[in-house]
Design an enzyme around this catalytic site. Structure first.
Site, PDB file in Angstrom:
ATOM      1  N   HIS A   7      15.812  13.669 -29.057  1.00  0.00           N
ATOM      2  CA  HIS A   7      14.429  13.528 -28.747  1.00  0.00           C
ATOM      3  C   HIS A   7      13.954  15.134 -28.333  1.00  0.00           C
ATOM      4  O   HIS A   7      14.839  15.760 -27.862  1.00  0.00           O
ATOM      5  CB  HIS A   7      14.056  12.468 -27.874  1.00  0.00           C
ATOM      6  CG  HIS A   7      14.819  12.627 -26.335  1.00  0.00           C
ATOM      7  ND1 HIS A   7      14.361  13.413 -25.501  1.00  0.00           N
ATOM      8  CD2 HIS A   7      15.935  12.005 -26.096  1.00  0.00           C
ATOM      9  CE1 HIS A   7      15.374  13.064 -24.437  1.00  0.00           C
ATOM     10  NE2 HIS A   7      16.357  12.245 -24.933  1.00  0.00           N
ATOM     11  N   GLU A  34      25.585  14.732 -24.280  1.00  0.00           N
ATOM     12  CA  GLU A  34      24.162  15.242 -24.660  1.00  0.00           C
ATOM     13  C   GLU A  34      23.877  16.600 -23.989  1.00  0.00           C
ATOM     14  O   GLU A  34      24.272  16.968 -22.906  1.00  0.00           O
ATOM     15  CB  GLU A  34      23.156  14.258 -23.722  1.00  0.00           C
ATOM     16  CG  GLU A  34      21.707  14.644 -23.808  1.00  0.00           C
ATOM     17  CD  GLU A  34      20.702  13.383 -23.354  1.00  0.00           C
ATOM     18  OE1 GLU A  34      21.315  12.886 -22.192  1.00  0.00           O
ATOM     19  OE2 GLU A  34      19.726  13.512 -23.744  1.00  0.00           O
ATOM     20  N   HIS A  37      11.227  12.467 -22.834  1.00  0.00           N
ATOM     21  CA  HIS A  37      10.959  12.123 -24.226  1.00  0.00           C
ATOM     22  C   HIS A  37       9.823  12.913 -24.452  1.00  0.00           C
ATOM     23  O   HIS A  37       8.871  12.093 -24.371  1.00  0.00           O
ATOM     24  CB  HIS A  37      10.777  10.736 -24.482  1.00  0.00           C
ATOM     25  CG  HIS A  37      12.324   9.888 -24.152  1.00  0.00           C
ATOM     26  ND1 HIS A  37      12.507   8.683 -24.172  1.00  0.00           N
ATOM     27  CD2 HIS A  37      13.579  10.512 -23.847  1.00  0.00           C
ATOM     28  CE1 HIS A  37      14.096   8.331 -24.065  1.00  0.00           C
ATOM     29  NE2 HIS A  37      14.533   9.625 -24.091  1.00  0.00           N
ATOM     30  N   ASP A  45       0.741  -1.213  -0.032  1.00  0.00           N
ATOM     31  CA  ASP A  45       0.025  -0.121  -0.101  1.00  0.00           C
ATOM     32  C   ASP A  45       0.802   1.041  -0.024  1.00  0.00           C
ATOM     33  O   ASP A  45       0.516   2.333   0.547  1.00  0.00           O
ATOM     34  CB  ASP A  45      -0.975   0.010   1.115  1.00  0.00           C
ATOM     35  CG  ASP A  45      -0.238  -0.067   2.525  1.00  0.00           C
ATOM     36  OD1 ASP A  45       0.991  -0.215   2.490  1.00  0.00           O
ATOM     37  OD2 ASP A  45      -0.867   0.259   3.499  1.00  0.00           O
ATOM     38  N   GLU A  83      22.491  13.983 -28.748  1.00  0.00           N
ATOM     39  CA  GLU A  83      23.235  12.981 -27.871  1.00  0.00           C
ATOM     40  C   GLU A  83      23.964  11.920 -28.561  1.00  0.00           C
ATOM     41  O   GLU A  83      23.494  10.900 -28.310  1.00  0.00           O
ATOM     42  CB  GLU A  83      22.358  12.400 -26.698  1.00  0.00           C
ATOM     43  CG  GLU A  83      21.074  12.081 -27.185  1.00  0.00           C
ATOM     44  CD  GLU A  83      20.299  11.579 -25.928  1.00  0.00           C
ATOM     45  OE1 GLU A  83      20.761  10.755 -25.503  1.00  0.00           O
ATOM     46  OE2 GLU A  83      18.945  11.997 -25.957  1.00  0.00           O
ATOM     47  N   HIS A 143      22.051   4.060 -31.283  1.00  0.00           N
ATOM     48  CA  HIS A 143      20.642   4.882 -30.830  1.00  0.00           C
ATOM     49  C   HIS A 143      20.503   6.085 -31.746  1.00  0.00           C
ATOM     50  O   HIS A 143      21.547   6.621 -32.460  1.00  0.00           O
ATOM     51  CB  HIS A 143      20.422   5.143 -29.424  1.00  0.00           C
ATOM     52  CG  HIS A 143      21.687   5.863 -28.786  1.00  0.00           C
ATOM     53  ND1 HIS A 143      21.824   7.370 -29.102  1.00  0.00           N
ATOM     54  CD2 HIS A 143      22.885   5.803 -28.290  1.00  0.00           C
ATOM     55  CE1 HIS A 143      22.848   7.764 -28.369  1.00  0.00           C
ATOM     56  NE2 HIS A 143      23.596   6.673 -28.044  1.00  0.00           N
ATOM     57  N   ASP A 147      18.147  17.238 -19.487  1.00  0.00           N
ATOM     58  CA  ASP A 147      18.652  15.908 -19.727  1.00  0.00           C
ATOM     59  C   ASP A 147      20.155  16.009 -20.245  1.00  0.00           C
ATOM     60  O   ASP A 147      20.305  16.443 -21.450  1.00  0.00           O
ATOM     61  CB  ASP A 147      17.579  15.114 -20.665  1.00  0.00           C
ATOM     62  CG  ASP A 147      18.088  13.603 -20.915  1.00  0.00           C
ATOM     63  OD1 ASP A 147      18.891  13.268 -20.789  1.00  0.00           O
ATOM     64  OD2 ASP A 147      17.433  13.427 -22.307  1.00  0.00           O
ATOM     65  N   TYR A 203      30.160   3.201 -28.457  1.00  0.00           N
ATOM     66  CA  TYR A 203      30.010   2.203 -27.062  1.00  0.00           C
ATOM     67  C   TYR A 203      30.774   0.976 -27.832  1.00  0.00           C
ATOM     68  O   TYR A 203      30.358   0.236 -28.432  1.00  0.00           O
ATOM     69  CB  TYR A 203      28.328   1.797 -26.716  1.00  0.00           C
ATOM     70  CG  TYR A 203      27.829   3.163 -26.588  1.00  0.00           C
ATOM     71  CD1 TYR A 203      27.604   3.839 -25.351  1.00  0.00           C
ATOM     72  CD2 TYR A 203      27.061   3.692 -27.880  1.00  0.00           C
ATOM     73  CE1 TYR A 203      26.953   4.927 -25.228  1.00  0.00           C
ATOM     74  CE2 TYR A 203      26.244   4.903 -27.536  1.00  0.00           C
ATOM     75  CZ  TYR A 203      26.199   5.457 -26.158  1.00  0.00           C
ATOM     76  OH  TYR A 203      25.414   6.727 -26.006  1.00  0.00           O
ATOM     77  N   HIS A 247      20.943   1.729 -20.916  1.00  0.00           N
ATOM     78  CA  HIS A 247      19.890   2.122 -19.890  1.00  0.00           C
ATOM     79  C   HIS A 247      20.491   1.614 -18.494  1.00  0.00           C
ATOM     80  O   HIS A 247      19.668   1.306 -17.812  1.00  0.00           O
ATOM     81  CB  HIS A 247      18.569   1.542 -20.338  1.00  0.00           C
ATOM     82  CG  HIS A 247      17.851   2.365 -21.316  1.00  0.00           C
ATOM     83  ND1 HIS A 247      16.767   2.134 -21.901  1.00  0.00           N
ATOM     84  CD2 HIS A 247      18.231   3.447 -21.978  1.00  0.00           C
ATOM     85  CE1 HIS A 247      16.545   2.910 -22.847  1.00  0.00           C
ATOM     86  NE2 HIS A 247      17.257   3.891 -22.904  1.00  0.00           N
ATOM     87  N   ARG A 291      29.140   9.361 -24.272  1.00  0.00           N
ATOM     88  CA  ARG A 291      27.960  10.056 -24.912  1.00  0.00           C
ATOM     89  C   ARG A 291      28.162  11.661 -24.421  1.00  0.00           C
ATOM     90  O   ARG A 291      28.565  11.556 -23.310  1.00  0.00           O
ATOM     91  CB  ARG A 291      26.674   9.326 -24.153  1.00  0.00           C
ATOM     92  CG  ARG A 291      25.437  10.183 -25.096  1.00  0.00           C
ATOM     93  CD  ARG A 291      24.212   9.317 -24.909  1.00  0.00           C
ATOM     94  NE  ARG A 291      23.563   9.182 -23.445  1.00  0.00           N
ATOM     95  CZ  ARG A 291      23.696   7.835 -23.068  1.00  0.00           C
ATOM     96  NH1 ARG A 291      24.373   6.824 -23.871  1.00  0.00           N
ATOM     97  NH2 ARG A 291      23.343   7.748 -21.619  1.00  0.00           N
ATOM     98  N   ASP A 342      24.587  10.282 -17.302  1.00  0.00           N
ATOM     99  CA  ASP A 342      23.178  10.513 -17.919  1.00  0.00           C
ATOM    100  C   ASP A 342      22.457  11.178 -17.156  1.00  0.00           C
ATOM    101  O   ASP A 342      21.613  10.124 -16.200  1.00  0.00           O
ATOM    102  CB  ASP A 342      22.762   9.760 -18.640  1.00  0.00           C
ATOM    103  CG  ASP A 342      21.629  10.251 -19.708  1.00  0.00           C
ATOM    104  OD1 ASP A 342      20.959  11.410 -19.587  1.00  0.00           O
ATOM    105  OD2 ASP A 342      21.258   9.549 -20.869  1.00  0.00           O
TER     106      ASP A 342
HETATM  107  N1  GLY Z   1      18.054  10.147 -20.322  1.00  0.00           N
HETATM  108  C1  GLY Z   1      17.496   9.485 -21.391  1.00  0.00           C
HETATM  109  C2  GLY Z   1      17.824   9.889 -22.749  1.00  0.00           C
HETATM  110  O1  GLY Z   1      18.702  10.632 -22.727  1.00  0.00           O
HETATM  111  O2  GLY Z   1      17.194   9.858 -23.679  1.00  0.00           O
HETATM  112 MN    MN Z   2      20.032  11.580 -21.089  1.00  0.00          MN
HETATM  113 MN    MN Z   3      18.025  12.182 -23.913  1.00  0.00          MN
END
Ligand code: GLY
Ligand code: MN
Ligand code: MN
Length: 442
Positions: A355, A415, A362, A38, A385, A351, A272, A389, A243, A413, A260
């Protein structure tokens, strides 16, 4: 903390109503989500509902009724004031607050929704409701719609269609107002500070969790709600898991650390940001080479953000620089156009380059309109971004060179969050440094 300004939401509702035609919209708030047993997660409002109302309580339902006269077009159903319940779960605005603070024309307690909803929909030509997302409200909407269809033979009028409100709403949300850009700047400022802090405290032997804790402590101390998404604090090869959120490994001398992380501010706008730097303050030769390639790719892609452009050009720009760099380093073999066409880089870059960003990390909004990519216009905000890798997880495509061990365990990465402006772009996250020199400790 931002000052609540009801006129911001009122003008969004007006724009939404103007585009609804004669469809009556039913927009539910989020419900509390169960963590376990709960216990519930901290409340997170539905972004569409928040955009239109600014109301930050669970279970509410907003009706936007263009077929009704002025002064009856914005109806809110909310949890009523209840001192006994408020002792447990805290302050509620109730129906009076819904009218006085949130500008509802009419407000009702939530337990009247099923009785009153059908009446409010009478006279609309269609019902605008997002099916499949709101399990409590959906049966009430479908039942009200069914009753209208049942009475069509007698009355000769009914809301015959059920349409999605989201294309209209998400077109509005895609282009940010001045106020929204301010809030995104704030989310990006706090997020950038946390990245600067993280780099300043990182040392070999620390745990990823300690760095995560420092970042998220900064978010809270700076007034944000907390992380906008599960922070990724990934040392060495963990960075090659896109992820990765376990954040439990010890940071090794000689590895890179990819972070990230971004915060969500009190009215839900998000930062982000990804940065990657050496745990011990000095890049190895291989890390330096690859960092240089990703940075060049990211900077070129940021430069491609401008009104009239599109997100596919941004991606294509980033990808070309990455592939050129990988060919120069001998990690890919062949001519750049052919490698891009065949997707022969996908074991190293798997990737897309970004976005939309806004109330959702997102964020909503179409990336394509049929065959055409959506054209960038001032007020749109997107992430840029690219990354590389290098690990054993994906097979090297046929005809491409096997990868020497010295490259493996490097995940990078970079971003940034970028707003399209009249003349080009604004990097909202520029306060988080990314130059090669800044990533090293001298
Ligand atoms: N942190 C999620 C992305 O970079 O899309
Ligand atoms: Mn990110
Ligand atoms: Mn992102």
């Amino acid at each position: 903390m931002t000052q609540f300004d009801p006129s911001i939401h009122a003008s969004r509702r007006q724009r939404f109503l103007d585009q609804l035609g004669a469809a009556a919209a039913v927009i539910p708030a989020a419900a509390l989500a169960t963590h376990h047993a709960d216990c519930e997660w901290p409340f997170r409002q539905d972004s569409d509902f928040f955009y239109l109302t600014g109301f930050d309580e669970p279970d509410a339902v907003a009706l936007l009724l263009p077929h009704r006269p002025e002064g009856e077009r914005f109806v809110l159903f909310v949890h009523p004031k209840d001192p006994a319940a408020e002792v447990w779960t805290g302050f509620r605005w109730g129906t009076e607050g819904a009218v006085e603070r949130y500008g509802a024309d009419i407000a009702h307690p939530l337990d009247q929704l099923s009785a009153l909803l059908p009446g409010y929909l009478v006279g609309a030509e269609a019902i605008a409701f997002r099916v499949g997302r709101h399990p409590v409200v959906e049966p009430l909407v479908l039942s009200a719609w069914g009753r209208q269809l049942d009475s069509y033979a007698r009355a000769g009028v009914a809301a015959l269609g059920l349409v999605a409100p989201t294309p209209i709403l998400h077109r509005l949300r895609l282009v940010k107002e001045g106020h929204e850009l301010q809030r995104l700047r704030e989310a990006c400022r706090i997020s950038a500070e946390a990245h600067e802090l993280a780099r300043s405290i990182t040392e070999p032997g620390m745990n990823e969790a300690e760095v995560q804790a420092a970042i998220e402590a900064h978010f809270r101390a700076a007034g944000a709600r907390g992380p906008a998404y599960g922070s990724i604090v990934a040392g060495g090869d963990n960075a090659c898991v896109l992820h990765y959120t376990a954040n439990t490994a010890q940071l090794q001398d000689g590895d890179l650390l990819l972070i990230d992380a971004g915060c969500s501010v009190d009215d839900y706008y998000n930062g982000d940001i990804t940065r990657t730097f050496p745990v011990n303050g000095r890049f190895s030769a291989e890390q330096r080479e690859l960092y240089g390639v990703v940075l060049a790719s990211q900077e070129a892609a940021v430069e491609a953000v401008r009104p009239g452009g599109n997100a596919e050009q941004v991606h294509d720009t980033a990808l070309r620089v990455l592939v050129e760099g990988l060919v120069d380093l001998g990690l890919l073999l062949g001519d750049v156009d052919g490698l891009i066409e065949q997707g022969a880089y996908r074991h190293l870059y798997m990737h897309r380059t970004g976005h939309w960003l806004g109330l959702d990390v997102h964020d909503v909004g179409a990336y394509r309109l049929g065959e055409q990519p959506a054209t960038l216009q001032p007020g749109m905000v997107l992430t840029v971004e690219p990354g590389l890798y290098v690990s054993d997880r994906l097979a090297v495509p046929e005809g491409q060179p096997e990868i020497d061990d010295r490259w493996k365990g490097i995940g990078i990465r970079i971003e940034d969050d970028v707003a399209v402006t009249e003349s080009g772009h604004e990097v909202l996250t520029a306060a988080a440094q990314k130059s090669l020199a800044a990533m090293e400790r001298h």
